[in-house]
Structure formats: structure tokens, C-alpha cells
Design a protein around this motif. Structure first.
Motif, PDB file in Angstrom:
ATOM      1  N   SER A   1       0.837  -1.204   0.000  1.00  0.00           N
ATOM      2  CA  SER A   1       0.000   0.000   0.000  1.00  0.00           C
ATOM      3  C   SER A   1       0.870   1.252   0.000  1.00  0.00           C
ATOM      4  CB  SER A   1      -0.911   0.006   1.226  1.00  0.00           C
ATOM      5  OG  SER A   1      -0.150   0.242   2.401  1.00  0.00           O
ATOM      6  N   ASP A   2       0.302   2.353  -0.450  1.00  0.00           N
ATOM      7  CA  ASP A   2       1.019   3.633  -0.437  1.00  0.00           C
ATOM      8  C   ASP A   2       1.429   4.005   0.988  1.00  0.00           C
ATOM      9  OD1 ASP A   2       0.787   3.844  -3.159  1.00  0.00           O
ATOM     10  OD2 ASP A   2      -0.816   5.349  -3.124  1.00  0.00           O
ATOM     11  N   GLU A   3       0.556   3.719   1.937  1.00  0.00           N
ATOM     12  CA  GLU A   3       0.854   4.022   3.343  1.00  0.00           C
ATOM     13  C   GLU A   3       2.089   3.244   3.807  1.00  0.00           C
ATOM     14  OE1 GLU A   3      -1.142   3.337   7.721  1.00  0.00           O
ATOM     15  OE2 GLU A   3      -2.482   3.668   6.016  1.00  0.00           O
ATOM     16  N   ASP A   4       2.151   1.954   3.465  1.00  0.00           N
ATOM     17  CA  ASP A   4       3.301   1.147   3.852  1.00  0.00           C
ATOM     18  C   ASP A   4       4.567   1.564   3.104  1.00  0.00           C
ATOM     19  OD1 ASP A   4       2.022  -0.321   5.815  1.00  0.00           O
ATOM     20  OD2 ASP A   4       1.492  -1.958   4.467  1.00  0.00           O
ATOM     21  N   LEU A   5       4.422   1.972   1.850  1.00  0.00           N
ATOM     22  CA  LEU A   5       5.585   2.481   1.102  1.00  0.00           C
ATOM     23  C   LEU A   5       6.138   3.746   1.752  1.00  0.00           C
ATOM     24  CD1 LEU A   5       4.494   1.904  -2.602  1.00  0.00           C
ATOM     25  CD2 LEU A   5       6.408   0.811  -1.409  1.00  0.00           C
ATOM     26  N   LYS A   6       5.251   4.609   2.242  1.00  0.00           N
ATOM     27  CA  LYS A   6       5.699   5.832   2.938  1.00  0.00           C
ATOM     28  C   LYS A   6       6.442   5.472   4.227  1.00  0.00           C
ATOM     29  CE  LYS A   6       2.127   8.763   1.003  1.00  0.00           C
ATOM     30  NZ  LYS A   6       0.830   9.404   1.206  1.00  0.00           N
ATOM     31  N   LYS A   7       5.952   4.462   4.941  1.00  0.00           N
ATOM     32  CA  LYS A   7       6.638   4.001   6.156  1.00  0.00           C
ATOM     33  C   LYS A   7       8.012   3.441   5.804  1.00  0.00           C
ATOM     34  CE  LYS A   7       2.409   2.777   8.637  1.00  0.00           C
ATOM     35  NZ  LYS A   7       1.593   1.640   9.128  1.00  0.00           N
ATOM     36  N   LEU A   8       8.072   2.672   4.721  1.00  0.00           N
ATOM     37  CA  LEU A   8       9.344   2.111   4.264  1.00  0.00           C
ATOM     38  C   LEU A   8      10.310   3.214   3.870  1.00  0.00           C
ATOM     39  CD1 LEU A   8      10.939  -0.462   3.604  1.00  0.00           C
ATOM     40  CD2 LEU A   8       9.844  -0.475   1.360  1.00  0.00           C
ATOM     41  N   LYS A   9       9.818   4.204   3.168  1.00  0.00           N
ATOM     42  CA  LYS A   9      10.656   5.350   2.770  1.00  0.00           C
ATOM     43  C   LYS A   9      11.207   6.066   4.006  1.00  0.00           C
ATOM     44  CE  LYS A   9      10.629   9.642   0.075  1.00  0.00           C
ATOM     45  NZ  LYS A   9      11.356  10.422   1.045  1.00  0.00           N
ATOM     46  N   LYS A  10      10.380   6.211   5.028  1.00  0.00           N
ATOM     47  CA  LYS A  10      10.820   6.856   6.262  1.00  0.00           C
ATOM     48  C   LYS A  10      11.962   6.062   6.907  1.00  0.00           C
ATOM     49  CE  LYS A  10       9.208   8.481  10.721  1.00  0.00           C
ATOM     50  NZ  LYS A  10       8.125   8.537  11.698  1.00  0.00           N
ATOM     51  N   VAL A  11      11.841   4.737   6.926  1.00  0.00           N
ATOM     52  CA  VAL A  11      12.899   3.881   7.482  1.00  0.00           C
ATOM     53  C   VAL A  11      14.195   4.070   6.691  1.00  0.00           C
ATOM     54  CG1 VAL A  11      13.633   1.471   7.781  1.00  0.00           C
ATOM     55  CG2 VAL A  11      11.335   2.162   8.454  1.00  0.00           C
ATOM     56  N   VAL A  12      14.092   4.071   5.359  1.00  0.00           N
ATOM     57  CA  VAL A  12      15.274   4.250   4.505  1.00  0.00           C
ATOM     58  C   VAL A  12      15.877   5.629   4.724  1.00  0.00           C
ATOM     59  CG1 VAL A  12      16.069   4.424   2.109  1.00  0.00           C
ATOM     60  CG2 VAL A  12      14.521   2.577   2.783  1.00  0.00           C
ATOM     61  N   ASP A  13      15.039   6.665   4.753  1.00  0.00           N
ATOM     62  CA  ASP A  13      15.541   8.031   4.970  1.00  0.00           C
ATOM     63  C   ASP A  13      16.261   8.156   6.312  1.00  0.00           C
ATOM     64  OD1 ASP A  13      14.551   8.839   2.515  1.00  0.00           O
ATOM     65  OD2 ASP A  13      12.742   9.791   3.334  1.00  0.00           O
ATOM     66  N   GLU A  14      15.712   7.543   7.350  1.00  0.00           N
ATOM     67  CA  GLU A  14      16.351   7.597   8.669  1.00  0.00           C
ATOM     68  C   GLU A  14      17.683   6.863   8.663  1.00  0.00           C
ATOM     69  OE1 GLU A  14      13.408   6.217  11.473  1.00  0.00           O
ATOM     70  OE2 GLU A  14      12.204   8.033  11.236  1.00  0.00           O
ATOM     71  N   LYS A  15      17.759   5.756   7.931  1.00  0.00           N
ATOM     72  CA  LYS A  15      19.022   5.010   7.832  1.00  0.00           C
ATOM     73  C   LYS A  15      20.077   5.853   7.115  1.00  0.00           C
ATOM     74  CE  LYS A  15      21.790   1.441   7.856  1.00  0.00           C
ATOM     75  NZ  LYS A  15      22.637   1.235   8.990  1.00  0.00           N
ATOM     76  N   ILE A  16      19.675   6.545   6.054  1.00  0.00           N
ATOM     77  CA  ILE A  16      20.610   7.418   5.317  1.00  0.00           C
ATOM     78  C   ILE A  16      21.092   8.548   6.223  1.00  0.00           C
ATOM     79  CG2 ILE A  16      20.773   9.091   3.415  1.00  0.00           C
ATOM     80  CD1 ILE A  16      18.842   7.187   1.848  1.00  0.00           C
ATOM     81  N   LYS A  17      20.208   9.152   6.986  1.00  0.00           N
ATOM     82  CA  LYS A  17      20.590  10.239   7.895  1.00  0.00           C
ATOM     83  C   LYS A  17      21.553   9.770   8.974  1.00  0.00           C
ATOM     84  CE  LYS A  17      16.433  13.014   7.409  1.00  0.00           C
ATOM     85  NZ  LYS A  17      15.187  13.437   8.057  1.00  0.00           N
ATOM     86  N   SER A  18      21.386   8.509   9.423  1.00  0.00           N
ATOM     87  CA  SER A  18      22.253   8.005  10.500  1.00  0.00           C
ATOM     88  C   SER A  18      23.626   7.601  10.005  1.00  0.00           C
ATOM     89  CB  SER A  18      21.575   6.832  11.212  1.00  0.00           C
ATOM     90  OG  SER A  18      21.559   5.691  10.389  1.00  0.00           O
ATOM     91  N   ASN A  19      23.812   7.510   8.678  1.00  0.00           N
ATOM     92  CA  ASN A  19      25.104   7.182   8.077  1.00  0.00           C
ATOM     93  C   ASN A  19      25.534   8.281   7.101  1.00  0.00           C
ATOM     94  OD1 ASN A  19      25.276   4.644   9.339  1.00  0.00           O
ATOM     95  ND2 ASN A  19      24.023   3.705   7.759  1.00  0.00           N
ATOM     96  N   PRO A  20      25.856   9.480   7.611  1.00  0.00           N
ATOM     97  CA  PRO A  20      26.153  10.611   6.722  1.00  0.00           C
ATOM     98  C   PRO A  20      27.423  10.439   5.879  1.00  0.00           C
ATOM     99  CG  PRO A  20      26.668  11.178   8.993  1.00  0.00           C
ATOM    100  CD  PRO A  20      26.006   9.824   9.001  1.00  0.00           C
ATOM    101  N   ASN A  21      28.331   9.568   6.262  1.00  0.00           N
ATOM    102  CA  ASN A  21      29.586   9.408   5.521  1.00  0.00           C
ATOM    103  C   ASN A  21      29.489   8.385   4.405  1.00  0.00           C
ATOM    104  OD1 ASN A  21      30.831  11.282   7.185  1.00  0.00           O
ATOM    105  ND2 ASN A  21      31.455   9.728   8.649  1.00  0.00           N
ATOM    106  N   ASP A  22      28.354   7.714   4.279  1.00  0.00           N
ATOM    107  CA  ASP A  22      28.207   6.694   3.223  1.00  0.00           C
ATOM    108  C   ASP A  22      27.928   7.328   1.876  1.00  0.00           C
ATOM    109  OD1 ASP A  22      28.696   4.735   5.044  1.00  0.00           O
ATOM    110  OD2 ASP A  22      26.616   4.157   5.307  1.00  0.00           O
TER     111      ASP A  22
END
Length: 125
Positions: free
Chosen positions: A104-125
Motif C-alpha cells: 500500500s502507499d501508506e506502507d511504502l511511505k513508512k518504508l521510505k521513512k525507514v530508509v531516509d532515517e538510515k541514510i541520515k544516520s550514516n552521513p559518511n556513506d
């Protein structure tokens, strides 16, 4: 890491769920009709041979515990799936995952949030 059969994975699922336990605790987790005691014992022996579980003697009883964490087992198999079926491409896997599983679009948005948070927590990658 050796691949597990469906029956072995089921036993491991119960062991991961309840943690270190005795034979009776494992048998109790199975739904009715429960497998025969000999079947469960055979699965335990195979899992010991594959080094997925061990036991400690407590008097005459064996307390079984997992040697491999559920997360490690799962991540190893997902990596193998990506390698074997998606040419080792996380992009192909993600495309299939999001397209074919009808997320669902709602679950895709949740997944995107998880990915975005992972990217933010690894700024040197």
C-alpha cells in the motif's frame, strides 16, 4: 550457514520465540496435531549437527538454546535471495518487492521513512 528445511525453520522459530527451553516447552509450541516426540528429537539432532542449537545439561534434562540469532539467519537468506534471483542488485529486489507484493502507499511511505532515517544516520556513506 547451512540451509534449513521448513520443519527445521519451524522449530527454530519456536526456539527464537521462547528462548532457552526444555524439550517439553518446544513441543508445547507446536499446534495440534503435534508432531511425534521422535520427529521433534530428530529435528533437534539435525539442528545440533548443523550447529544452529546447543544444549546444557540440567540434571538429566537438556536445556536447548539457539546458536544463531534470528536476524542473522534471516539477513543471510535475504542476501542469498538478492544474489541468486536479482543479480545481486538491491535495486532490482526493491523494484520487485514494491511492485509485485502490492504494498500500500501508506506502507511504502513508512518504508521510505525507514530508509531516509538510515541514510541520515550514516552521513559518511
Amino acid at each position: 550457514m547451512k540451509k534449513l528445511t521448513v520443519a527445521e525453520e519451524e522449530l527454530m522459530k519456536y526456539l527464537w520465540e521462547i528462548g532457552p527451553c526444555y524439550f517439553g516447552d518446544l513441543k508445547d509450541k507446536y499446534p495440534e496435531p503435534k508432531p511425534a516426540t521422535t520427529t521433534i528429537n530428530t529435528l533437534i539432532k539435525r539442528l545440533i549437527d548443523k550447529k544452529y542449537i546447543r544444549y546444557k545439561l540440567n540434571g538429566h534434562s537438556r536445556k536447548y538454546y539457539a546458536m544463531i540469532k534470528k536476524e542473522r539467519y534471516f539477513s543471510t537468506h535475504v542476501k542469498g535471495l538478492i544474489s541468486n534471483y536479482f543479480n545481486n542488485s538491491i535495486e532490482q529486489f526493491a523494484s520487485f518487492f514494491t511492485r509485485e507484493l502490492e504494498i500500500s502507499d501508506e506502507d511504502l511511505k513508512k518504508l521510505k521513512k525507514v530508509v531516509d532515517e538510515k541514510i541520515k544516520s550514516n552521513p559518511n556513506d
